[in-house]
Design a protein around this motif. Structure first.
Motif, PDB file in Angstrom:
ATOM      1  N   ASP A 220      42.482  72.911  62.740  1.00  0.00           N
ATOM      2  CA  ASP A 220      43.631  72.341  62.039  1.00  0.00           C
ATOM      3  C   ASP A 220      43.165  71.752  60.713  1.00  0.00           C
ATOM      4  O   ASP A 220      42.423  70.776  60.667  1.00  0.00           O
ATOM      5  N   ASP A 221      43.619  72.358  59.625  1.00  0.00           N
ATOM      6  CA  ASP A 221      43.264  71.902  58.282  1.00  0.00           C
ATOM      7  C   ASP A 221      44.428  71.159  57.621  1.00  0.00           C
ATOM      8  O   ASP A 221      44.403  70.895  56.427  1.00  0.00           O
ATOM      9  N   GLY A 222      45.445  70.818  58.411  1.00  0.00           N
ATOM     10  CA  GLY A 222      46.589  70.113  57.849  1.00  0.00           C
ATOM     11  C   GLY A 222      46.225  68.710  57.383  1.00  0.00           C
ATOM     12  O   GLY A 222      45.321  68.074  57.928  1.00  0.00           O
ATOM     13  N   PRO A 223      46.942  68.194  56.394  1.00  0.00           N
ATOM     14  CA  PRO A 223      46.595  66.883  55.817  1.00  0.00           C
ATOM     15  C   PRO A 223      46.845  65.727  56.762  1.00  0.00           C
ATOM     16  O   PRO A 223      46.268  64.646  56.568  1.00  0.00           O
ATOM     17  N   ASP A 224      47.691  65.907  57.771  1.00  0.00           N
ATOM     18  CA  ASP A 224      48.030  64.803  58.676  1.00  0.00           C
ATOM     19  C   ASP A 224      47.425  64.968  60.061  1.00  0.00           C
ATOM     20  O   ASP A 224      47.720  64.179  60.961  1.00  0.00           O
ATOM     21  N   GLY A 225      46.582  65.974  60.239  1.00  0.00           N
ATOM     22  CA  GLY A 225      45.995  66.221  61.546  1.00  0.00           C
ATOM     23  C   GLY A 225      44.850  65.268  61.854  1.00  0.00           C
ATOM     24  O   GLY A 225      44.349  64.536  60.986  1.00  0.00           O
ATOM     25  N   LEU A 226      44.405  65.281  63.123  1.00  0.00           N
ATOM     26  CA  LEU A 226      43.330  64.397  63.564  1.00  0.00           C
ATOM     27  C   LEU A 226      42.045  64.635  62.784  1.00  0.00           C
ATOM     28  O   LEU A 226      41.349  63.691  62.401  1.00  0.00           O
ATOM     29  N   LEU A 227      41.723  65.916  62.493  1.00  0.00           N
ATOM     30  CA  LEU A 227      40.471  66.205  61.796  1.00  0.00           C
ATOM     31  C   LEU A 227      40.487  65.653  60.379  1.00  0.00           C
ATOM     32  O   LEU A 227      39.501  65.060  59.917  1.00  0.00           O
ATOM     33  N   ALA A 228      41.594  65.831  59.672  1.00  0.00           N
ATOM     34  CA  ALA A 228      41.684  65.296  58.316  1.00  0.00           C
ATOM     35  C   ALA A 228      41.605  63.782  58.332  1.00  0.00           C
ATOM     36  O   ALA A 228      40.994  63.162  57.442  1.00  0.00           O
ATOM     37  N   GLN A 229      42.204  63.159  59.339  1.00  0.00           N
ATOM     38  CA  GLN A 229      42.156  61.702  59.437  1.00  0.00           C
ATOM     39  C   GLN A 229      40.736  61.227  59.723  1.00  0.00           C
ATOM     40  O   GLN A 229      40.262  60.258  59.127  1.00  0.00           O
TER      41      GLN A 229
ATOM     42  N   PRO B  27      50.085  73.938  57.262  1.00  0.00           N
ATOM     43  CA  PRO B  27      51.521  74.253  57.251  1.00  0.00           C
ATOM     44  C   PRO B  27      51.915  75.354  56.276  1.00  0.00           C
ATOM     45  O   PRO B  27      52.839  76.135  56.543  1.00  0.00           O
ATOM     46  N   GLU B  28      51.238  75.440  55.139  1.00  0.00           N
ATOM     47  CA  GLU B  28      51.651  76.395  54.108  1.00  0.00           C
ATOM     48  C   GLU B  28      51.167  77.815  54.378  1.00  0.00           C
ATOM     49  O   GLU B  28      51.572  78.754  53.666  1.00  0.00           O
TER      50      GLU B  28
ATOM     51  N   ALA C 231      45.510  82.623  51.867  1.00  0.00           N
ATOM     52  CA  ALA C 231      45.827  82.703  50.432  1.00  0.00           C
ATOM     53  C   ALA C 231      46.407  81.420  49.862  1.00  0.00           C
ATOM     54  O   ALA C 231      46.293  81.176  48.658  1.00  0.00           O
ATOM     55  N   GLU C 232      47.036  80.601  50.690  1.00  0.00           N
ATOM     56  CA  GLU C 232      47.784  79.457  50.152  1.00  0.00           C
ATOM     57  C   GLU C 232      47.099  78.114  50.410  1.00  0.00           C
ATOM     58  O   GLU C 232      47.707  77.065  50.253  1.00  0.00           O
ATOM     59  N   LYS C 233      45.851  78.106  50.811  1.00  0.00           N
ATOM     60  CA  LYS C 233      45.226  76.870  51.274  1.00  0.00           C
ATOM     61  C   LYS C 233      45.088  75.827  50.174  1.00  0.00           C
ATOM     62  O   LYS C 233      44.476  76.067  49.150  1.00  0.00           O
ATOM     63  N   PRO C 234      45.629  74.614  50.402  1.00  0.00           N
ATOM     64  CA  PRO C 234      45.361  73.514  49.470  1.00  0.00           C
ATOM     65  C   PRO C 234      43.902  73.083  49.615  1.00  0.00           C
ATOM     66  O   PRO C 234      43.361  73.051  50.723  1.00  0.00           O
ATOM     67  N   PRO C 235      43.239  72.739  48.539  1.00  0.00           N
ATOM     68  CA  PRO C 235      41.839  72.307  48.644  1.00  0.00           C
ATOM     69  C   PRO C 235      41.727  70.969  49.376  1.00  0.00           C
ATOM     70  O   PRO C 235      42.594  70.101  49.247  1.00  0.00           O
TER      71      PRO C 235
END
Length: 546
Positions: free
Chosen positions: A193-202, A157-158, A111-115
Motif C-alpha cells: 500500500d503506497d497510499g498517503p493515508d495508509g499504515l506504511l506511509a504513516q 488510489p490514483e 503510470a500515475e504514481k505520486p512521488p
C-alpha cells in the motif's frame, strides 16, 4: 498486571483478528480488525491514544507498602553518577540514496504514481534484498535462490494499471488497504500500500523509510517459504510469521552493519524496526497458536532481534526449532485489556506492585540480595518534592530512586501519562528498573554504566517471569483446587501480582522511548539492547542475569 486474588474466573480467549502483514498463501489471510492498542503512526510515542479512559488520579500515599521504617544506612554505591538519559528519537530525515545502486525496475510503480519521500530508499532496499538473497540464501537453505517471477507493485488510489490478484483476477485498492502488504505464491509477486493515508506511509512519516523496507523484507521471508516448502507443511500461521519476522531482522542487521551498499540505515532505523514489529502485533488476548495468529509485539520483536543478531542461517532453522511464544490470555476484565486501575489501594496498580517487588527481592531472591532493604513509594508532582542527596536520575522518565533513604519517588503526572499511553506495565516497568538498581546498590555491585542498566532490564524480565502463570501442555494457565491460578514456585505467599495481556509489549514500548538514541551513547542501553536484556530475563529467569 492484575492482583492474583481476582483471577479465579476463566474468561475465554479474545479471538479477533488484527491488521497485519499477510502472506497470501497462508490460512485465514483476511482477518482484519481495528486495534485500540495499535501505535498511531501520525503521533509521537509520547502522544499515543490511551487504551483506556484516563482515570481519576487518587492522592498518592506516603507509604503504600508493608510498614517499614529502616534507618538510612550508608549507601555503598553513593559515588555512582546519576543517570542522564538521552533525549528522544528525532524526526526522521528523508534518506539520501546513491542512484548508482538502484534497480529502477525493482518496483512496478504504474503510470500515475505520486512521488513519495521513501521511493528511492525502497528501490535501493529491494535491490539489495535481491542481491543479499542471491548470495546468502544457498548457505542458509542449501540450494540457490530463485528471484521473484512476478513483480513488486505499488498500490495507491490514483492507479489505473490493475494490481494482480491472489486467487482473484485483480486486487482492488480497498482490499490492499486491509492487507497493507502481501506476498502471493500464485504468481510469485508482492503488493504494498503506497497510499498517503495508509499504515506504511504513516510509519514512514513518523519513524523513517526503513520501516517500509523492513515490511517488504518480511514479505521476502514469505517468498523464501514458498521456495522451501513451508506453505505445504500446514503449520500454524505464527510459525511462518515468526520466520518472516526473523528474515526482516536479518536484512536489517545487514543494512545496519553497513553491508547493504547505498542503503542508509541509522540507529533510528534500528529502533524504527522495533516499532514496526509492534505495529503489526495481534490484538491483546489473541492466542498466537490459533489460525491467523501472528504473535504478540514481544514475540514479533524477539524474532526480529534473533534475525538481526544471528543472521539468515538462524532464520532458516526456525521452522524446525521455533522460538518460544509468550502466553496471551485474559484472567481479568477484557474491557480494560488487563490493566489494573491507576492508584495506590490494595487492588490498584501500585498497591500490589510495590509489596510484590519488596517480597521478591527481600524473600524469594534473598540469597542473591541478602542486604536488600525494602523500598517505600511516595507520589510527587514535581522534582522539587524529591528529597535526596544521591538521586538515580530517572525522574523525568517517571520515577526517581533515593537508595540512601529507601524511597522511590513516583513522578505521578508522567507515570499517569505512561499508563494512559501504553497501559499499566509502562510505569510498572520503571518501578522494576529502580527496584533492580536498589538491589544492585544494596549488594555493592561493581557494574557501572550501560552494563549495569542492562542488568536492571534483565532483572525486570526475571521479575515478570515469576508472575507468568504455570501453563499446561496446551499453553493454558493451570488452576489449583481452590480455583486460583498457579504461579511459579518457590514464592512468598504474600505476593499478589500476575502478568496480564500486553504487559510485555508495554515494557518494550517503554524501552523504545527511554533507550539511548544511538548504540554508542552507552547510558541506559539502546532500545534494542534493553529489549534483548529484558527478553533474556523473561526466558532465562534470574539465573540468566549474571
Amino acid at each position: 498486571m492484575d492482583p492474583t486474588r481476582r483471577t479465579r474466573a476463566w474468561i475465554p480467549f479474545a479471538l479477533v483478528g488484527a491488521l497485519f502483514i499477510a502472506a497470501c498463501g497462508s490460512p485465514d489471510i483476511l482477518v482484519v480488525a481495528e486495534r485500540a492498542d495499535q501505535i498511531p503512526a501520525a503521533a509521537s510515542p509520547d502522544d499515543l491514544t490511551p487504551a483506556v479512559p484516563p482515570p481519576t488520579v487518587p492522592a498518592g500515599p506516603t507509604d503504600p507498602t508493608v510498614s517499614t521504617d529502616p534507618a538510612a544506612p550508608t549507601d555503598p554505591n553513593a559515588t555512582l553518577e546519576p543517570i542522564d538519559p538521552a533525549g528522544p528519537m528525532g524526526e526522521p530525515d528523508d534518506p539520501v540514496v546513491d542512484p548508482a545502486v538502484i534497480d529502477r525496475d525493482a518496483i512496478n510503480f504504474g503510470a500515475e504514481k505520486p512521488p513519495r519521500p521513501y521511493d528511492e530508499f525502497l528501490l535501493a532496499a529491494l535491490t539489495d534484498i535481491d542481491t543479499w538473497l542471491r548470495s546468502e540464501f544457498e548457505p542458509a537453505f542449501g540450494f540457490p535462490f530463485q528471484p521473484l517471477e512476478g513483480q513488486i507493485y505499488a498500490g495507491y488510489p490514483e492507479r489505473t494499471d490493475p494490481l494482480p490478484g491472489c486467487g482473484e483476477p485483480v486486487t482492488s485498492y480497498v482490499d490492499l488497504q486491509q492487507f497493507v502488504a502481501f506476498y502471493c505464491p500464485l504468481g510469485d509477486f508482492m503488493v504494498y500500500d503506497d497510499g498517503p493515508d495508509g499504515l506504511l506511509a504513516q510509519l514512514a512519516g513518523e519513524f523513517g523509510a526503513a520501516t517500509i523496507g523492513i515490511v517488504l523484507a518480511h514479505e521476502y521471508g514469505h517468498a523464501i517459504q514458498s521456495r522451501t516448502g513451508v506453505f505445504d507443511l500446514e503449520l500454524p500461521t505464527v510459525a511462518s510469521e515468526q520466520q518472516a519476522d526473523c528474515v526482516a531482522g536479518a536484512w536489517a542487521g545487514r543494512a545496519a552493519g553497513g553491508n547493504a551498499p547505498g542503503v542508509p540505515f541509522s540507529d533510528d532505523d534500528i529502533r524504527a524496526g522495533l516499532v514496526s514489529m509492534i505495529a503489526v502485533q495481534d490484538p491483546v488476548g489473541t492466542d498466537p497458536n490459533e489460525p491467523g495468529g501472528h504473535g504478540s509485539g514481544f514475540d514479533r520483536v524477539g524474532a526480529y532481534q534473533v534475525g538481526f543478531r544471528d543472521g539468515l542461517e538462524r532464520c532458516a532453522l526456525l521452522i524446525d526449532d521455533p522460538l518460544p511464544l509468550t502466553p496471551l490470555f485474559f484472567l481479568g476484565d477484557q474491557s480494560t485489556e488487563g490493566n489494573a486501575p491507576f492508584g495506590f489501594g490494595e487492588d490498584e496498580l501500585f498497591g500490589f506492585l510495590v509489596p510484590d517487588l519488596n517480597l521478591l527481592y527481600g524473600n524469594d531472591w534473598q540469597e542473591r540480595f541478602p542486604d536488600f532493604r525494602p523500598l517505600t513509594l511516595e507520589a510527587v508532582q514535581s522534582v522539587d518534592q524529591v528529597d535526596c542527596a544521591n538521586p538515580f536520575g530517572l525522574f523525568e522518565l517517571g520515577v526517581e530512586l533515593c537508595s540512601s533513604t529507601n524511597t522511590v519517588y513516583l513522578n505521578e503526572p508522567v507515570a499517569l501519562q505512561r499508563y494512559n499511553d501504553f497501559g499499566d506495565f509502562a510505569p510498572g516497568y520503571l518501578l522494576g528498573v529502580v527496584w533492580a538498581e536498589h538491589a544492585l546498590i544494596s549488594g555493592s555491585s561493581d557494574l557501572r554504566g550501560e552494563p549495569r542498566q542492562l542488568r536492571n532490564d534483565c532483572l525486570v524480565g526475571a521479575w515478570v517471569k515469576s508472575v507468568i502463570p504455570v501453563l499446561d501442555e496446551n499453553g493454558r494457565p493451570v488452576f489449583d483446587d481452590d480455583g486460583f491460578v498457579v504461579l511459579p514456585q518457590p514464592r512468598d505467599e504474600g505476593r499478589q501480582s500476575l502478568v496480564s495481556p500486553n504487559d510485555l509489549t508495554e515494557a518494550i514500548r517503554m524501552a523504545i522511548i527511554i533507550g539511548d538514541p544511538t548504540s554508542s551513547t552507552d547510558v541506559l542501553g539502546s532500545a534494542f539492547e534493553k529489549i534483548d536484556a529484558f527478553r533474556q530475563g523473561i526466558l532465562g529467569g534470574v539465573d540468566s542475569c549474571t
